[in-house]
Design an enzyme around this catalytic site. Structure first.
Site, mmCIF file in Angstrom:
data_model
loop_
_atom_site.group_PDB
_atom_site.id
_atom_site.type_symbol
_atom_site.label_atom_id
_atom_site.label_comp_id
_atom_site.label_asym_id
_atom_site.label_seq_id
_atom_site.Cartn_x
_atom_site.Cartn_y
_atom_site.Cartn_z
ATOM 1 N N ARG A 9 0.814 -1.218 0.000
ATOM 2 C CA ARG A 9 0.000 0.000 0.000
ATOM 3 C C ARG A 9 0.848 1.269 0.000
ATOM 4 O O ARG A 9 0.318 2.365 -0.104
ATOM 5 C CB ARG A 9 -0.945 0.004 1.198
ATOM 6 N N CYS A 10 2.157 1.107 0.114
ATOM 7 C CA CYS A 10 3.074 2.242 0.182
ATOM 8 C C CYS A 10 3.680 2.515 -1.188
ATOM 9 O O CYS A 10 4.292 1.631 -1.790
ATOM 10 C CB CYS A 10 4.173 1.937 1.211
ATOM 11 N N LEU A 11 3.537 3.719 -1.682
ATOM 12 C CA LEU A 11 4.053 4.087 -3.001
ATOM 13 C C LEU A 11 5.563 3.890 -3.069
ATOM 14 O O LEU A 11 6.076 3.320 -4.040
ATOM 15 C CB LEU A 11 3.694 5.538 -3.332
#
Length: 113
Positions: A9-11
């Site tokens: 979920r982390c860019l």
């Protein structure tokens, strides 16, 4: 083998994973939110990073602010807190042999992959 401690979920974590994929080298994805790290695994990663446990804590996370901010915590307590609340672990972490880096910015990973 290269490993990445990854949060999909982390860019930044996704960008780092893409960087590693593009090297063509073998790697392993450690989805630490799905399968939390053990105390020994996290201790080993911190040792490879060459930092103190507090330096791996995401201090802007709501969980940290509400439960742990301004408390005096030992090294062991900090590691236990991160094991029990993996969202507090800074990411992505790239590990290669005895070296590791927090890949923020992702270019930090270039030196060990």
């Amino acid at each position: 083998m290269i490993q990445i401690v990854h949060n999909s979920r982390c860019l930044k974590s996704r960008q780092c994973l893409s960087l590693i994929e593009n090297t063509g080298k073998k790697f392993e994805v450690i989805k630490y939110l799905v399968n939390p790290l053990s105390v020994s695994q996290l201790t080993e990663i911190i040792s490879k990073l060459g930092i103190q446990p507090i330096d791996l804590v995401r201090k802007k996370e709501k969980t940290w602010i509400e439960k742990f901010k301004n408390k005096t915590l030992s090294t062991h307590e900090l590691i236990e807190i991160m094991v029990n609340n993996p969202i507090l672990i800074e990411r992505p972490i790239v590990i290669n042999g005895n070296k590791a880096v927090v890949a923020r910015p992702i270019e930090n990973a270039l030196g060990i992959i």
